[in-house]
Design an enzyme around this catalytic site. Sequence first.
Site, mmCIF file in Angstrom:
data_model
loop_
_atom_site.group_PDB
_atom_site.id
_atom_site.type_symbol
_atom_site.label_atom_id
_atom_site.label_comp_id
_atom_site.label_asym_id
_atom_site.label_seq_id
_atom_site.Cartn_x
_atom_site.Cartn_y
_atom_site.Cartn_z
ATOM 1 N N LYS A 7 5.082 -1.832 8.127
ATOM 2 C CA LYS A 7 6.159 -1.104 7.462
ATOM 3 C C LYS A 7 7.462 -1.890 7.583
ATOM 4 O O LYS A 7 8.022 -2.031 8.667
ATOM 5 C CB LYS A 7 6.309 0.284 8.095
ATOM 6 C CG LYS A 7 7.381 1.162 7.490
ATOM 7 C CD LYS A 7 7.398 2.518 8.205
ATOM 8 C CE LYS A 7 8.463 3.442 7.657
ATOM 9 N NZ LYS A 7 8.461 4.749 8.360
ATOM 10 N N ASP B 63 9.345 16.201 8.705
ATOM 11 C CA ASP B 63 8.940 15.743 7.379
ATOM 12 C C ASP B 63 7.417 15.802 7.215
ATOM 13 O O ASP B 63 6.791 14.850 6.743
ATOM 14 C CB ASP B 63 9.449 14.324 7.131
ATOM 15 C CG ASP B 63 9.576 13.992 5.651
ATOM 16 O OD1 ASP B 63 9.584 14.938 4.830
ATOM 17 O OD2 ASP B 63 9.680 12.797 5.311
ATOM 18 N N GLU C 281 5.276 2.945 -0.384
ATOM 19 C CA GLU C 281 6.725 2.725 -0.427
ATOM 20 C C GLU C 281 7.422 4.048 -0.211
ATOM 21 O O GLU C 281 7.029 5.077 -0.756
ATOM 22 C CB GLU C 281 7.139 2.127 -1.762
ATOM 23 C CG GLU C 281 8.615 1.736 -1.828
ATOM 24 C CD GLU C 281 8.930 0.919 -3.068
ATOM 25 O OE1 GLU C 281 10.070 0.453 -3.187
ATOM 26 O OE2 GLU C 281 8.031 0.753 -3.915
ATOM 27 N N GLY C 282 8.458 4.029 0.637
ATOM 28 C CA GLY C 282 9.230 5.236 0.909
ATOM 29 C C GLY C 282 10.709 4.984 0.731
ATOM 30 O O GLY C 282 11.124 3.938 0.208
ATOM 31 N N GLY C 283 11.513 5.931 1.191
ATOM 32 C CA GLY C 283 12.952 5.824 1.017
ATOM 33 C C GLY C 283 13.584 4.716 1.838
ATOM 34 O O GLY C 283 14.680 4.256 1.534
ATOM 35 N N PHE C 284 12.900 4.263 2.896
ATOM 36 C CA PHE C 284 13.520 3.289 3.787
ATOM 37 C C PHE C 284 12.835 1.930 3.776
ATOM 38 O O PHE C 284 13.236 1.027 4.498
ATOM 39 C CB PHE C 284 13.524 3.830 5.221
ATOM 40 C CG PHE C 284 14.249 5.135 5.353
ATOM 41 C CD1 PHE C 284 15.599 5.231 5.097
ATOM 42 C CD2 PHE C 284 13.562 6.286 5.710
ATOM 43 C CE1 PHE C 284 16.261 6.435 5.207
ATOM 44 C CE2 PHE C 284 14.224 7.494 5.829
ATOM 45 C CZ PHE C 284 15.577 7.570 5.574
ATOM 46 N N GLY C 285 11.780 1.761 2.991
ATOM 47 C CA GLY C 285 11.130 0.465 2.978
ATOM 48 C C GLY C 285 9.747 0.513 2.362
ATOM 49 O O GLY C 285 9.346 1.496 1.744
ATOM 50 N N ILE D 169 0.811 -1.223 0.000
ATOM 51 C CA ILE D 169 0.000 0.000 0.000
ATOM 52 C C ILE D 169 0.841 1.267 0.000
ATOM 53 O O ILE D 169 0.302 2.377 -0.044
ATOM 54 C CB ILE D 169 -0.963 0.031 1.208
ATOM 55 C CG1 ILE D 169 -0.199 -0.111 2.539
ATOM 56 C CG2 ILE D 169 -2.026 -1.052 1.072
ATOM 57 C CD1 ILE D 169 -1.084 0.011 3.757
ATOM 58 N N VAL E 185 5.423 -0.531 2.746
ATOM 59 C CA VAL E 185 4.314 -0.710 3.678
ATOM 60 C C VAL E 185 3.298 -1.670 3.060
ATOM 61 O O VAL E 185 2.900 -1.513 1.902
ATOM 62 C CB VAL E 185 3.628 0.632 4.009
ATOM 63 C CG1 VAL E 185 2.508 0.416 5.026
ATOM 64 C CG2 VAL E 185 4.638 1.636 4.550
#
Length: 265
Positions: A76, A174, A56-60, A54, A62
């Site tokens: 996450k 952020d 996606e970010g810079g570190f992983g 559902i 979800v």
Amino acid sequence: MTCCSFLFSRKKTACSAEHTTEIDDEVSGIQNTKLFPYKELKMATGNFHYSNKIGEGGFGVVYKGTFRDGTVAAIKVLSADSRQGVREFLTEINVIANIEHENLVKLHGCCVEGNHRILVYGYLENNSLAQTLLGGGNSSMQFSWSMRRNICLGVAKGLAFLHEEVRPYIVHRDIKASNILLDKNLMPKISDFGLAKLFPDNLTHISTRVAGTTGYLAPEYAIRGQLTRKADIYSFGVLLLEIVSGRCNTNRRLPLSDQYLLERV
């Protein structure tokens, strides 16, 4: 395997094990954090199947997860190769584990088995403002002015809680549309505390590396790296413009004169 590569492999493994032990010790010292078995999270997400992804970010990544009792969660999964992701993992637990507010996401627990670093949050049905209001997910949802006003007020209440009521107070660093999630009633929840800083009362600012998202960064913070609560307030101001206008602060598909929202107001 050569002698050198064998020694390097052993050294790398030893360092990794030592680093894992440090993380486990730090997590175990945090109260109000449930430790989930990796097997349970794997089962809840269908072995982390792409259909349950559902976000996606810079570190992983979800995933949506459904447990045996029917509870639905946002899971996450941080990248196992990212040292920065590990720091974000620890920061997020430290910041959010012991505080609760209706306009903040709720952390249910985490997983620290082996090299797995996973956070388990309450699932929010309507995704993020970036996906719905700003059209990142091609959403068909319609936002009335009263809905937009309530979202603005909810985010403001969450920030006021972090800035005024928590001790030491918290600067999120952020605040942006993709980090404002919406529940089934469109109540906003501030999420993703991986870059947050705990701010003692006796400091006027913290000198730190600049972190956050381009377009939301306060100029004085971006230029000098001096962090105060005003950095969050500036980001919130940009977010308000996005909510009112229904467009992202930067859109390079538009003509040059219209690409930057702040230049148009």
